[in-house]
Design a protein around this motif. Structure first.
Motif, PDB file in Angstrom:
ATOM      1  N   ILE A 103       0.828  -1.206   0.000  1.00  0.00           N
ATOM      2  CA  ILE A 103       0.000   0.000   0.000  1.00  0.00           C
ATOM      3  C   ILE A 103       0.866   1.261   0.000  1.00  0.00           C
ATOM      4  CG2 ILE A 103      -1.635   1.326   1.385  1.00  0.00           C
ATOM      5  CD1 ILE A 103      -3.023  -1.281   2.004  1.00  0.00           C
ATOM      6  N   LEU A 104       1.882   1.286   0.877  1.00  0.00           N
ATOM      7  CA  LEU A 104       2.744   2.467   0.914  1.00  0.00           C
ATOM      8  C   LEU A 104       3.463   2.650  -0.419  1.00  0.00           C
ATOM      9  CD1 LEU A 104       4.347   2.311   4.477  1.00  0.00           C
ATOM     10  CD2 LEU A 104       2.494   3.750   3.655  1.00  0.00           C
ATOM     11  N   GLY A 105       4.020   1.557  -0.941  1.00  0.00           N
ATOM     12  CA  GLY A 105       4.762   1.648  -2.203  1.00  0.00           C
ATOM     13  C   GLY A 105       3.864   2.119  -3.331  1.00  0.00           C
ATOM     14  N   THR A 106       2.645   1.594  -3.369  1.00  0.00           N
ATOM     15  CA  THR A 106       1.713   1.972  -4.422  1.00  0.00           C
ATOM     16  C   THR A 106       1.365   3.456  -4.330  1.00  0.00           C
ATOM     17  OG1 THR A 106       0.813  -0.248  -4.408  1.00  0.00           O
ATOM     18  CG2 THR A 106      -0.534   1.451  -5.410  1.00  0.00           C
ATOM     19  N   PHE A 107       1.058   3.904  -3.102  1.00  0.00           N
ATOM     20  CA  PHE A 107       0.723   5.317  -2.925  1.00  0.00           C
ATOM     21  C   PHE A 107       1.880   6.216  -3.339  1.00  0.00           C
ATOM     22  CE2 PHE A 107      -3.009   4.467  -0.149  1.00  0.00           C
ATOM     23  CZ  PHE A 107      -3.863   5.315  -0.829  1.00  0.00           C
ATOM     24  N   LEU A 108       3.065   5.842  -2.876  1.00  0.00           N
ATOM     25  CA  LEU A 108       4.224   6.667  -3.175  1.00  0.00           C
ATOM     26  C   LEU A 108       4.445   6.751  -4.685  1.00  0.00           C
ATOM     27  CD1 LEU A 108       6.469   8.273  -1.869  1.00  0.00           C
ATOM     28  CD2 LEU A 108       7.895   6.221  -1.932  1.00  0.00           C
ATOM     29  N   ALA A 109       4.347   5.609  -5.358  1.00  0.00           N
ATOM     30  CA  ALA A 109       4.580   5.603  -6.797  1.00  0.00           C
ATOM     31  C   ALA A 109       3.555   6.484  -7.510  1.00  0.00           C
ATOM     32  CB  ALA A 109       4.520   4.171  -7.333  1.00  0.00           C
ATOM     33  N   VAL A 131      -8.235   7.191 -13.580  1.00  0.00           N
ATOM     34  CA  VAL A 131      -6.865   6.721 -13.771  1.00  0.00           C
ATOM     35  C   VAL A 131      -6.273   6.268 -12.444  1.00  0.00           C
ATOM     36  CG1 VAL A 131      -4.589   7.311 -14.662  1.00  0.00           C
ATOM     37  CG2 VAL A 131      -6.606   8.366 -15.623  1.00  0.00           C
ATOM     38  N   PHE A 132      -6.527   7.050 -11.390  1.00  0.00           N
ATOM     39  CA  PHE A 132      -6.019   6.645 -10.083  1.00  0.00           C
ATOM     40  C   PHE A 132      -6.555   5.268  -9.711  1.00  0.00           C
ATOM     41  CE2 PHE A 132      -5.652  11.362  -8.842  1.00  0.00           C
ATOM     42  CZ  PHE A 132      -4.331  11.381  -9.249  1.00  0.00           C
ATOM     43  N   GLY A 133      -7.826   5.057  -9.974  1.00  0.00           N
ATOM     44  CA  GLY A 133      -8.420   3.759  -9.664  1.00  0.00           C
ATOM     45  C   GLY A 133      -7.705   2.622 -10.372  1.00  0.00           C
ATOM     46  N   THR A 134      -7.552   2.766 -11.679  1.00  0.00           N
ATOM     47  CA  THR A 134      -6.875   1.733 -12.453  1.00  0.00           C
ATOM     48  C   THR A 134      -5.447   1.531 -11.974  1.00  0.00           C
ATOM     49  OG1 THR A 134      -8.092   2.650 -14.301  1.00  0.00           O
ATOM     50  CG2 THR A 134      -6.452   0.965 -14.801  1.00  0.00           C
ATOM     51  N   LEU A 135      -4.741   2.654 -11.798  1.00  0.00           N
ATOM     52  CA  LEU A 135      -3.340   2.569 -11.401  1.00  0.00           C
ATOM     53  C   LEU A 135      -3.202   1.873 -10.060  1.00  0.00           C
ATOM     54  CD1 LEU A 135      -1.769   6.003 -12.297  1.00  0.00           C
ATOM     55  CD2 LEU A 135      -1.035   3.762 -13.050  1.00  0.00           C
ATOM     56  N   PHE A 136      -4.078   2.248  -9.134  1.00  0.00           N
ATOM     57  CA  PHE A 136      -3.968   1.652  -7.817  1.00  0.00           C
ATOM     58  C   PHE A 136      -4.142   0.143  -7.905  1.00  0.00           C
ATOM     59  CE2 PHE A 136      -5.316   0.293  -3.660  1.00  0.00           C
ATOM     60  CZ  PHE A 136      -4.387   0.924  -2.856  1.00  0.00           C
ATOM     61  N   LEU A 137      -5.129  -0.259  -8.666  1.00  0.00           N
ATOM     62  CA  LEU A 137      -5.384  -1.697  -8.795  1.00  0.00           C
ATOM     63  C   LEU A 137      -4.179  -2.415  -9.403  1.00  0.00           C
ATOM     64  CD1 LEU A 137      -7.528  -3.885  -8.452  1.00  0.00           C
ATOM     65  CD2 LEU A 137      -8.119  -3.549 -10.832  1.00  0.00           C
ATOM     66  N   LEU A 138      -3.723  -1.909 -10.553  1.00  0.00           N
ATOM     67  CA  LEU A 138      -2.605  -2.567 -11.237  1.00  0.00           C
ATOM     68  C   LEU A 138      -1.367  -2.622 -10.354  1.00  0.00           C
ATOM     69  CD1 LEU A 138      -2.822  -1.169 -14.867  1.00  0.00           C
ATOM     70  CD2 LEU A 138      -3.329  -3.471 -14.080  1.00  0.00           C
ATOM     71  N   ARG A 139      -1.021  -1.467  -9.789  1.00  0.00           N
ATOM     72  CA  ARG A 139       0.207  -1.411  -8.994  1.00  0.00           C
ATOM     73  C   ARG A 139       0.068  -2.265  -7.735  1.00  0.00           C
ATOM     74  NH1 ARG A 139       3.833  -0.843 -11.662  1.00  0.00           N
ATOM     75  NH2 ARG A 139       4.524  -2.213 -10.042  1.00  0.00           N
TER      76      ARG A 139
END
Lengths: 391, 306
Positions: free
Chosen positions: A180-186, A315-323
């Motif tokens: 979660i942290l890594g995804t948010f940071l990215a 886009v945030f939704g998609t990105l969060f899911l993928l990452r």
């Protein structure tokens, strides 16, 4: 001969032969008789027949013999196709009048079949088999003579062992936090980068190129540079910190900092991915929305908050899911950076350890199943929540 | 919103009469935004480009020098003149020339096979109508997101069983489990953007489907195909998990990433590792700069798994 095998093995064996036989048959008819469906059916029959028959009478008693038999089948199919193409006749009794719809569908199956077979062979098949292995007491040393498909030695011990391991829950929790942290940071870094690069300035193309470096460079070399930069004796970062009066730490091995480091690495390496997605979306926002807001007196920060960010929501939704998915089952980054030492052990690293340190295939497979299940649960919860939000 | 508007209007009147008006929020924020923008540009350039510059610099210096002057940012002229030495050591003494060959052969074959399979597959899923179409589409998405490590264990077991764990065909097939879903996904997204009318016109004029794909769809998709080719190349070239699973005990087939990793666990001067890193990174970066235009578009069209 077949009696010594379990039912599961026989079924799998039949499926393998169906595919080996089905493919040449399919193409034979697809090209000559324009009737690939019947061709596929016939191919499956021939494949299963030849494969099973030859095994029953003892012609196929090794992997080599099986491969040879399959090759022979293919060659036979090719020769038959060649002969038919010269004589211009197929097996007339199978010909049919086809509608356009059927022709299109036939072509689609024809184009997809090779891909389909490969995907079945290297993704779906292993997936199922991983499940089978997770219920069996299999160790690395059993390997050369392991019965491939069999559930006679069915056991739940692997799961017991995995779930009762002292550090299972901490590891799972750590994997979550890391993900979660890594995804948010990215995503955050990607957003900032996209906002910075969206308007043109001198050298914009070069900067944009640089921004993608962390993502495209080979993981092994990138990790080595990080190890150099953060080394306690001669790392540049440590020199700077020491120059400012700080303490020298081996950031990647010290228990206090190692976890932060892997999160930072995750953000650094994968923000370009988020950056590209977000940039593409930002550039698609119509300029007149900003113009209108400007006329209405919205300041830059308000335009960002009320126009840009809402437009980026999907886009945030998609990105969060993928990452999230990819970070959750990421192995190489952390394995190379810390090897899982100093509070950085993730589930994927534990799977690797089970396989090569404990030399236990069964528990490794069980842990992999747990990983996939947790991921599936999270993703379906996310989908539910996300779809409701969208409405 | 309304109050800001009136304020703006009154200000417009007020400017005709000095003294200097108070700065508007618009002006202040624009200045702040500009400052922030350049701050972040510098921040990003340093954090992304500097590590690679550092890799390059360290690769030509010797370890003693690095320990003595850890903050020296540029190599000495002397070191520059002898820059070839560490590279020669890595390439010859540590077999990197062999690994380059292995990696190159493997990546190229994987790319070709992936394209050969993915182009017709992706086309069928986007354009042709058949009963299992939706299922196939979902299947592609599912496979695209599937964890590699879950596939890795059974593949490891089955190929060990067949006694073909480290062989070239095995590696090609195994690598394709990573590249094929990505290629399918990217191409599918791209084909969806090509207007179907073009093909329909050709079909009505009596062209066959296969001919349509060959003469119309493919030429239109050259950018996408190029970017897919490059991405699959990068995936194969950078691949590490399958390499360490399958190749560890066959040193003659090591790929570059695995070779570099094994070098890392030996007693080798750290700077030599940087030379190895440069060797493995440069091809990717060069390719990337040549094809950047295609790549950035391709990435957003489907993205790479990783």
């Amino acid at each position: 001969m077949l009696a010594t095998f379990s039912l599961l093995e026989v079924v799998i064996y039949a499926i393998v032969w169906a595919f080996i036989g089905g493919l040449p048959g399919f193409y034979l008819f697809a090209t000559i008789d324009r009737n690939p469906r019947v061709g596929a059916r016939l191919g499956v029959l021939v494949g299963v027949g030849v494969g099973f028959g030859a095994t029953l009478i003892g012609l196929i008693d090794s992997t080599d013999a099986a491969v040879n038999a399959a090759l022979l089948l293919w060659i036979a199919a090719l020769v038959a196709a060649l002969v038919m193409s010269f004589t211009h006749r197929g097996f007339g009794q199978y010909s049919r009048t086809t509608t356009l719809r059927q022709t299109v569908a036939d072509l689609a199956y024809g184009l997809l079949l090779p891909t389909f077979i490969i995907v079945i062979a290297i993704v779906v098949f292993p997936m199922i088999w991983n499940l089978v292995l997770s219920f069996r007491p299999v160790r690395l040393r059993d390997l050369p003579d392991l019965r491939l498909f069999s559930l006679e030695d069915f056991t739940l011990r692997n799961y017991e062992r995995v779930l009762n391991a002292r550090d299972f829950w901490p590891t799972l929790w750590r994997t979550f936090v890391y993900t979660i942290l890594g995804t948010f940071l990215a995503i955050l870094l990607g957003l900032i980068a996209a906002l910075v690069v969206k308007d043109s300035f001198r050298g914009r193309n070069i900067v944009r190129g640089f921004l993608l470096f962390p993502y495209i460079a080979p993981i092994v070399s990138v990790v080595l540079v990080w190890k150099m930069l953060f080394n306690a004796q001669f790392g540049l970062v440590n020199e700077i910190v020491a120059g400012l009066g700080g303490q020298r730490i081996d950031y990647l091995t010290a228990p206090a900092t190692a976890f932060t480091m892997i999160v930072l690495f995750q953000g650094w390496r994968y923000f370009p991915f988020a950056f590209l997605f977000i940039l593409a979306r930002i550039q698609a926002i119509p300029e007149d929305m900003y113009e209108a807001a400007k006329v209405d007196g919205a300041a830059p920060s308000q335009r960002l908050w009320y126009i840009t960010l809402p437009q980026l929501q999907a886009v945030f939704g998609t990105l969060f899911l993928l990452r999230f998915i990819w970070t959750f089952n990421k192995f190489d980054d952390v394995f190379l950076l810390t090897g899982g030492a100093s509070n950085t052990k993730l589930i994927t690293i534990e799977i690797f350890n089970q396989l090569f340190s404990s030399r236990n295939i069964g528990t490794a497979a069980a842990l992999a199943v747990v990983l996939a299940l947790v991921l599936a649960v999270v993703v379906s919860v996310y989908f539910r929540w996300f779809l409701v939000e969208e409405r | 919103m309304a109050t800001t508007q009136t304020r703006e209007q009154t200000r417009g009147v007020a400017t005709t009469a000095p003294p200097r008006p108070p700065r508007s929020r618009e002006e202040i924020e624009t200045v702040i935004a500009r400052v922030l923008k350049w701050f972040f540009i510098i921040f990003f350039v340093i954090t992304t480009a500097f590590p690679f510059y550092w890799m390059l610099t360290l690769s030509v210096r010797d370890m003693g020098d690095v320990l003595l002057n850890p903050t020296r940012l540029f190599p000495t002229l002397d070191q520059l003149a002898n820059f070839w030495e560490p590279y020669q050591a890595v390439l010859v003494d540590f077999n990197f020339s062999l690994y380059i060959g292995n990696s190159l052969a493997l990546s190229v074959v994987v790319v070709l096979l992936t394209l050969l399979l993915a182009i017709p597959g992706a086309y069928a899923v986007t354009r042709l109508d058949f009963r299992l179409k939706a299922a196939m589409s979902w299947g592609i998405l599912l496979v695209y997101m599937f964890p590699a490590i879950v596939i890795g264990i059974p593949l490891f077991v089955v190929f060990s069983q067949l006694g073909a764990r480290g062989s070239f065909p095995t590696m090609v097939i195994v690598y394709m489990s990573g590249t094929l879903p990505v290629a399918l996904y990217m191409l599918r997204s791209y084909f969806q953007t090509i207007p179907a009318e073009l093909e329909e016109a050709a079909l009505i004029d009596g062209m066959t489907r296969i001919n349509t794909i060959w003469r119309i769809v493919l030429p239109l998709s050259i950018p996408a195909v190029a970017s897919v080719a490059l991405y699959t190349f990068m995936i194969a070239w950078n691949e590490f998990l399958f390499a360490i699973l399958f190749l560890t005990d066959s040193p003659l087939s090591w790929t570059l990433p695995l070779g570099l990793r094994q070098l890392d666990s030996q007693e080798v001067p750290r700077t030599m590792l940087m030379a190895g890193s440069v060797i493995i990174t440069v091809p990717v970066i060069v390719l990337f700069f040549f094809f950047e235009r295609f790549l950035t578009r391709g990435l957003t069209a489907g993205a790479v798994k990783g």
